[in-house]
Design an enzyme around this catalytic site. Sequence first.
Site, PDB file in Angstrom:
ATOM      1  CD  GLU A 242      -2.997  -0.998   2.298  1.00  5.79           C
ATOM      2  OE1 GLU A 242      -2.872  -0.104   3.151  1.00  5.79           O
ATOM      3  OE2 GLU A 242      -3.962  -1.761   2.263  1.00  5.79           O
TER       4      GLU A 242
ATOM      5  CD  GLU B 256      -3.552  -5.810   4.181  1.00  5.48           C
ATOM      6  OE1 GLU B 256      -4.331  -4.947   4.645  1.00  5.48           O
ATOM      7  OE2 GLU B 256      -2.317  -5.715   4.231  1.00  5.48           O
TER       8      GLU B 256
HETATM    9  C1  BGC Z   1      -2.641  -2.438   6.045  1.00  2.00           C
HETATM   10  C2  BGC Z   1      -2.598  -3.201   7.343  1.00  2.00           C
HETATM   11  C3  BGC Z   1      -3.672  -2.661   8.276  1.00  2.00           C
HETATM   12  C4  BGC Z   1      -5.012  -2.914   7.638  1.00  2.00           C
HETATM   13  C5  BGC Z   1      -6.195  -2.455   8.478  1.00  2.00           C
HETATM   14  C6  BGC Z   1      -4.018  -2.118   5.556  1.00  2.00           C
HETATM   15  O1  BGC Z   1      -4.066  -0.774   5.256  1.00  2.00           O
HETATM   16  O2  BGC Z   1      -1.860  -3.069   5.071  1.00  2.00           O
HETATM   17  O3  BGC Z   1      -1.315  -3.072   7.864  1.00  2.00           O
HETATM   18  O4  BGC Z   1      -3.589  -3.211   9.549  1.00  2.00           O
HETATM   19  O5  BGC Z   1      -5.087  -2.275   6.403  1.00  2.00           O
HETATM   20  O6  BGC Z   1      -6.152  -1.092   8.684  1.00  2.00           O
END
Ligand code: BGC
Length: 463
Positions: free
Chosen positions: A180, A368
């Site tokens: 990101e 994610e």
């Molecule tokens: C990031 C993580 C973070 C997650 C939740 C993403 O932006 O890669 O490190 O914990 O989102 O906020």
Amino acid sequence: MNISSEFIKDGISPLQRKKFGNEFQWGVSVSAYQIEGAHDKDGKGLSIWDVFTNKKGKVFNNQNGNIACDFYHRSSDDLQLIQQLSIPNFRFSISWPRILPQGTGQVNAMGIAYYDRLIDECLSLGIEPWVTLYHWDLPHALELKGGWTNRDIVSWFVDFVAICVQQYGDKVKNWMVLNEPMVFTGAGYFLGVHAPGRRGMSNFLPAAHHAVLAMAEGARTIRAICPQANIGTTFSCSHIEPYSNKEKDILAAKRVDALLNRLFIEPTLGLGYPTQDLPALRKIEKYILANDDKLMKFDFDFIGIQNYTREIVKHSYFTPYLRASIVKATKRKVPTTLMNWEVYPSSIYHILKKYDAYEGIKKIYITENGAAFTDYANDDGSVEDHHRKEFLQNYLKELLKAKEEGVKVEGYFIWTLKDNFEWAEGFHPRFGIIYVDFKTQQRTIKASGWWYKEFLEETNRME
Ligand code: BGC
């Protein structure tokens, strides 16, 4: 809204793994600073997060990742949990200052040995390692030299990448260059709410450009050392919608979309920066040197999309540069997670469609997706996080819809394995499918974790 009944009403409950196909990759994601702890153990150098969390008022309750989930000492047990949950793929990041305490130069043999063990243990348990090379924990020594604002970071980073890939490339097949870039440059170098806490366009624009260069150069380095590697990089993406049909809101939404969703992917694909839709970006040209257009490009094997929510955008005279503001989910009275992010499953569908439409993207993994809620452990040891289970199922349903329409989405990783240090928010937003008692470090598999296991094992049962 009762998410669960919406889900069932749509008639695809229970969600079946086999519908995603046998090649689809299922996994779980974590990052070094958020879980490892051991911030000063075995020769590790300081990262910008070690320094930032030491400054008063930067993080909720002045918490830090000094201990976090103590994953550094408990990785074997945690890997066993991943195996117990039948999760085949584990995405984690390598801490740059654990490998190179000063960012460049002297390599820390104990850091190298730690990840070597971690990777070996994954493999011996039948878990495929997916390695991210930069998940925000820049060596502090490099920040003292300007960090991401200094163009030299491209060669510092490439040296670090080369060390990791030479060391682990025979065992790790899947690599992600950056996590990101929009978030670590935006929150860290423009808003100052993440480490290193710098602000303004004069920090953000060079940081962004150097991140774009590092992304492509880092990928070329992996390719040169391991030609067969599966090489990707990950982007934060939110589906953007205008607040109204008024032209000024539509244009504001375009600007935010250019910033949040296009700024980092488009130069990689050879499309340059989206300055036409976001004129405030034009000053980035100041940092672009003669050959950079070519250097910014890389033909990634995959891109990782990280999606949590959508944003509704409105024109605003008061927001410098962007002239746009986000209408908060809490004001819109929609269901939200503990991060105050809207629960909006079709966000993942729209984002997948958007990225799939780019020429040159070969394969997409959702690297994610997940949600933070207030979880607690019951006396009987259970953690009934049914809201998270429903969240994951609803987003997966939308992913499946996109896949069935032909989108090249080949994998899905839940954020995250276990509750951890959520950056400036500290420990209170719990994103894990495993509960962590931060006083005792005891782990408890939540209902969502048990659901994931059951879901993942389905194919085995059905074949
Ligand atoms: C990031 C993580 C973070 C997650 C939740 C993403 O932006 O890669 O490190 O914990 O989102 O906020």
